[in-house]
Write a protein that holds these residues in place. Sequence first.
Motif: not given
Length: 557
Positions: A409-412, A429-430, A471-476
């Motif tokens: 699960f990726i959290i937005q 670690g998310y 890599r944990q912060v995929l973007g916005g």
Amino acid sequence: MERFESQRDCRLSCGRYGAVWPMPTGPTISLSHSRVHFDPQQIRFNVSAPSEATRLFLHETRRLFVGNLRKECPRNCTVASGARIVIEATVNSESLVLDWRTHENYKLAISSTETGTLVAIQATTVYGARHALETVSNLVTGSVTSGLLLVSDVIISDRPYYAHRGLLLDTSRNFIPLRYVRRAIDGMAASKMNVLHWHVVDAESFPLEITRVPQLQLYGAYSSSHTYSRKQVLQLMQYARLRGIRIIIEIAGPAHANSGWQWGPDEGLDSLAVCLESSPWAPHCAASPCGQLNPVNDNMYAVLKAIFRQVAEMGAPEETIHMGGHGVHTSCWNGTEQIRQKMLSQGYDLSEESFRRLWAQFHQRNLLAWDEINRHAYPSLPEPKPVILWSSRLTDPDAIESYLSQERFIIQTLVNSHDSLNRLLLDRGYRLIVSTRNAWCLSDGFDGFGSEYHSWRRVYENEMPQCSDRRQVLGGEVCLWSESVDQNSLESRLWPRAGAAAERFWSNPKAMRAYQIERRFYRYRDRLLDRGIQAEAVTPRYCVLHEGMCEQYYYGD
């Protein structure tokens, strides 16, 4: 002293980044003050790519690039004796995969001699080459006579800081015709954004055709003309992909479910959604019309699986899905006798913790269905694909690890900039996609609930959370909900503010304030206008024409 034809001519190379938006991230950038005068129809292209598919992609990219150049011509593009320009583009990878691991880097070198100008592009993938041509278009402006001017000598190396550079577009509260969605995609391409998060269904309407379950659209669309067919969605995805953009579809659930879900009892499937007739709705739902999916009805999961199957079939093999997860009120379920009885029969009590476990099981069951669909549709995929969920009470940092796997699960996150949620989830670690509520919700200030409008300066200066593992912060993502937006106001709500966030996502500028980049931003806004995108005005025209005269007006002493 250099002399330029016009202010736009000067802006091509005045300042370190000239008129390039978003700013390049590489250590090397060099812009000459000299120009070459040319006719865009006379450009020659030489493409080196490892497969027929990549060559075809670049052929389409070239067509779009030339079309954008022609829009820069103030009168006509014809130049009787223009410079000879050759664009040589080399792409190393035959992959057309576009996901969070795709390389979008490029190197651009423009060199001019008396015999002509060479534009040399090197990129790992076709998407990097596309971005390079977008940058070349930023190095061009119209001549005051005819034809175009190009910076004669350039060196740029560039790559995005974040892999996910998104725009959420809600087309469910108010239906947005596809031609306007395509225009939004055009604006994203001009800004090097690469994800359209399509919030296509919600409680208000279900306009998406699901061929296996036609009742969803039949009962859920505002009318037969307010729909998106499967064929239209496939065409839109192709349109976006040629512009370097992936489309991630969101299927809201378990909350935000009303229109399209009412027909279950009439067809012997029991209640697919509950709380549909709640009045007053406020105790049970985040907004009207009220409704949440019924987590104890197996038929509801079968319908969701049919939706997921079509989403998987329409998307690329590597693409994933957004499964919603926002706005759940457990009081709705607790007030539904069928759900209460089923939970008690399975050994649950009726505590808040039990309803959260039920909520988590809803997402886990849908994840298993998604995995099964993708194993059959794309058996060569090396690993299961993660899915995206909104932040919610289920993602509370003190409890999330009991409910949702870090790997799946990726959290937005949709919280204010001062909220600790991003940091705490990163510590656990998310992976995150960040949508800062008090900066990147572009519908704020128009919704009638007293929210604050976020100027482009606020959008630009909002920073991403930092993490030791980038890599944990995929973007916005910037978000445009459509309660008070339709096709008549869409572009002015989006642009150019979404482009201010686009530079944050691409470049992650450090210690950079809005006043330091506003000249480039004004030129970026003009470029959108040249391309037919009705971006709102952000300053008096006087301030655009008289650089340096308006700082005190906006920033004080």
